[in-house]
Design a protein around this motif. Structure first.
Motif, mmCIF file in Angstrom:
data_model
loop_
_atom_site.group_PDB
_atom_site.id
_atom_site.type_symbol
_atom_site.label_atom_id
_atom_site.label_comp_id
_atom_site.label_asym_id
_atom_site.label_seq_id
_atom_site.Cartn_x
_atom_site.Cartn_y
_atom_site.Cartn_z
ATOM 1 N N PRO A 89 11.507 33.337 114.370
ATOM 2 C CA PRO A 89 11.026 34.440 113.514
ATOM 3 C C PRO A 89 12.152 35.180 112.793
ATOM 4 C CG PRO A 89 10.694 34.944 115.851
ATOM 5 C CD PRO A 89 11.157 33.526 115.785
ATOM 6 N N VAL A 90 13.299 35.288 113.424
ATOM 7 C CA VAL A 90 14.433 35.954 112.770
ATOM 8 C C VAL A 90 15.681 35.092 112.903
ATOM 9 C CG1 VAL A 90 13.606 38.334 113.048
ATOM 10 C CG2 VAL A 90 14.975 37.273 114.854
ATOM 11 N N VAL A 91 16.596 35.300 111.972
ATOM 12 C CA VAL A 91 17.818 34.490 111.924
ATOM 13 C C VAL A 91 19.020 35.447 111.951
ATOM 14 C CG1 VAL A 91 19.120 32.887 110.468
ATOM 15 C CG2 VAL A 91 16.638 32.697 110.605
ATOM 16 N N PRO A 92 20.034 35.130 112.762
ATOM 17 C CA PRO A 92 21.188 36.032 112.845
ATOM 18 C C PRO A 92 22.109 35.911 111.630
ATOM 19 C CG PRO A 92 21.556 34.122 114.231
ATOM 20 C CD PRO A 92 20.171 33.969 113.660
ATOM 21 N N ALA A 93 22.704 37.049 111.251
ATOM 22 C CA ALA A 93 23.663 37.062 110.137
ATOM 23 C C ALA A 93 24.679 38.163 110.395
ATOM 24 C CB ALA A 93 22.923 37.305 108.822
ATOM 25 N N THR A 94 25.726 38.178 109.589
ATOM 26 C CA THR A 94 26.736 39.231 109.666
ATOM 27 C C THR A 94 26.595 40.096 108.430
ATOM 28 O OG1 THR A 94 28.235 37.814 110.905
ATOM 29 C CG2 THR A 94 29.234 39.663 109.735
ATOM 30 N N LEU A 95 26.489 41.406 108.630
ATOM 31 C CA LEU A 95 26.338 42.328 107.504
ATOM 32 C C LEU A 95 27.695 42.914 107.115
ATOM 33 C CD1 LEU A 95 24.423 43.895 105.579
ATOM 34 C CD2 LEU A 95 24.444 45.731 107.286
ATOM 35 N N LEU A 96 28.106 42.615 105.888
ATOM 36 C CA LEU A 96 29.277 43.283 105.309
ATOM 37 C C LEU A 96 28.707 44.539 104.638
ATOM 38 C CD1 LEU A 96 32.253 43.366 104.369
ATOM 39 C CD2 LEU A 96 31.687 41.667 102.634
ATOM 40 N N GLY A 97 28.626 45.608 105.426
ATOM 41 C CA GLY A 97 27.838 46.776 105.023
ATOM 42 C C GLY A 97 28.433 47.533 103.862
ATOM 43 N N ARG A 98 29.756 47.657 103.857
ATOM 44 C CA ARG A 98 30.443 48.404 102.794
ATOM 45 C C ARG A 98 31.771 47.728 102.528
ATOM 46 N NH1 ARG A 98 28.148 51.563 106.463
ATOM 47 N NH2 ARG A 98 26.680 53.128 105.717
ATOM 48 N N LEU A 99 32.207 47.815 101.288
ATOM 49 C CA LEU A 99 33.546 47.318 100.939
ATOM 50 C C LEU A 99 34.009 48.152 99.761
ATOM 51 C CD1 LEU A 99 34.820 43.692 100.752
ATOM 52 C CD2 LEU A 99 35.205 45.173 98.809
ATOM 53 N N ALA A 100 35.186 48.746 99.855
ATOM 54 C CA ALA A 100 35.645 49.611 98.765
ATOM 55 C C ALA A 100 37.160 49.641 98.708
ATOM 56 C CB ALA A 100 35.112 51.030 98.964
ATOM 57 N N ILE A 101 37.669 49.805 97.499
ATOM 58 C CA ILE A 101 39.114 49.900 97.246
ATOM 59 C C ILE A 101 39.375 51.243 96.565
ATOM 60 C CG2 ILE A 101 41.029 48.889 95.896
ATOM 61 C CD1 ILE A 101 40.190 47.046 98.159
ATOM 62 N N ASP A 102 40.443 51.912 96.975
ATOM 63 C CA ASP A 102 40.836 53.166 96.335
ATOM 64 C C ASP A 102 41.078 52.910 94.843
ATOM 65 O OD1 ASP A 102 42.276 56.024 97.279
ATOM 66 O OD2 ASP A 102 42.916 55.211 95.340
ATOM 67 N N ARG A 103 40.623 53.876 94.030
ATOM 68 C CA ARG A 103 40.716 53.716 92.563
ATOM 69 C C ARG A 103 42.110 53.346 92.077
ATOM 70 N NH1 ARG A 103 36.826 58.202 90.000
ATOM 71 N NH2 ARG A 103 37.699 59.462 91.649
ATOM 72 N N ARG A 104 43.138 53.937 92.730
ATOM 73 C CA ARG A 104 44.526 53.690 92.293
ATOM 74 C C ARG A 104 44.934 52.230 92.482
ATOM 75 N NH1 ARG A 104 46.864 58.215 96.076
ATOM 76 N NH2 ARG A 104 44.981 57.546 97.150
ATOM 77 N N PHE A 105 44.186 51.497 93.296
ATOM 78 C CA PHE A 105 44.563 50.103 93.588
ATOM 79 C C PHE A 105 43.541 49.094 93.087
ATOM 80 C CE2 PHE A 105 46.745 52.891 96.431
ATOM 81 C CZ PHE A 105 48.031 52.388 96.452
ATOM 82 N N GLN A 106 42.501 49.582 92.401
ATOM 83 C CA GLN A 106 41.496 48.637 91.880
ATOM 84 C C GLN A 106 42.091 47.805 90.736
ATOM 85 O OE1 GLN A 106 37.871 50.799 90.926
ATOM 86 N NE2 GLN A 106 37.611 51.482 93.039
ATOM 87 N N GLY A 107 41.547 46.626 90.546
ATOM 88 C CA GLY A 107 41.994 45.756 89.453
ATOM 89 C C GLY A 107 43.314 45.059 89.707
#
Ligand SMILES: CC(C)(COP(=O)(O)OP(=O)(O)OC[C@H]1O[C@@H](n2cnc3c(N)ncnc32)[C@H](O)[C@@H]1OP(=O)(O)O)[C@@H](O)C(=O)NCCC(=O)NCCS
Length: 174
Positions: A89-107
């Motif tokens: 009925p259900v299948v196990p998975a891994t949740l990558l709930g949040r991912l974020a980079i500080d603005r100064r280091f984006q790109g």
């Protein structure tokens, strides 16, 4: 885990008291607030495992993600995936709930470095506690575009929820 991207020496490790998150700002207040106010508690209560990206020997947090175990109803997976699975009925998975980079280091490649770290860590964990895929909840259309770039597949009924099978992730880390 550590590694280099564009000459920058990155380190990814479990969030601890030594990490300075006071100045973290990624452009999304809920994600900033989570890191400052909630992530430590979630780790202590074992409802999410937060990992942070630092540079060199420093403890300033440049980015973070969280991992947790989830179960997904068999009916939510695309037919092409579900038909290959036993009828649990259900299948196990891994949740990558949040991912974020500080603005100064984006790109500058930090987001990719952090995502690859999360996928590699999820792959290693799945060899001990099974998971079919890594699932992400993208907070907006830009985040969806970021994950689609790495071949995450949207769930039909929830286009902001995407998955990448561990069988695909395994090929990224031979
Ligand atoms: C989304 C985010 C994590 C990307 O991090 P980043 O460090 O800027 O990304 P990188 O520099 O590593 O980019 C890696 C690749 O993804 C691409 N990319 C980055 N953001 C993208 C987006 N929104 N859509 C499509 N592609 C994107 C880059 O162009 C780059 O590709 P290239 O190597 O071909 O140039 C970052 O912008 C962020 O923290 N945003 C705010 C929070 C957020 O939206 N989190 C997402 C999920 S909740």
């Amino acid at each position: 885990m550590s590694g280099e991207k564009g000459g920058t020496r990155y380190r990814v490790e479990a969030l601890g008291r030594q990490h300075d998150r006071s100045g973290f700002s990624c452009g999304s207040e809920p994600l900033d607030h989570y890191l400052r106010a909630q992530a430590g508690q979630d780790a202590r209560k074992r409802v999410a495992a937060p990992f942070v990206l630092c540079e060199g020997e420093g403890n300033t947090v440049l980015g973070y993600y969280t991992l947790s175990a989830i179960s997904v109803d068999i009916g939510e997976w695309p037919e092409t995936v579900a038909k290959k699975l036993p009828r649990y009925p259900v299948v196990p998975a891994t949740l990558l709930g949040r991912l974020a980079i500080d603005r100064r280091f984006q790109g500058q490649g930090a987001g990719e470095h952090l995502l690859m770290d999360a996928l590699c860590r999820s792959l290693q964990a799945s060899r001990q506690v099974a998971a079919l895929a890594v699932i992400v909840d993208a907070k907006d259309a830009r985040a969806v575009a970021f994950y689609r770039r790495y071949e995450f597949i949207p769930f039909a009924d929830q286009p902001a929820r995407l998955f990448l099978p561990l069988s695909v992730i395994e090929k990224l880390f031979p």
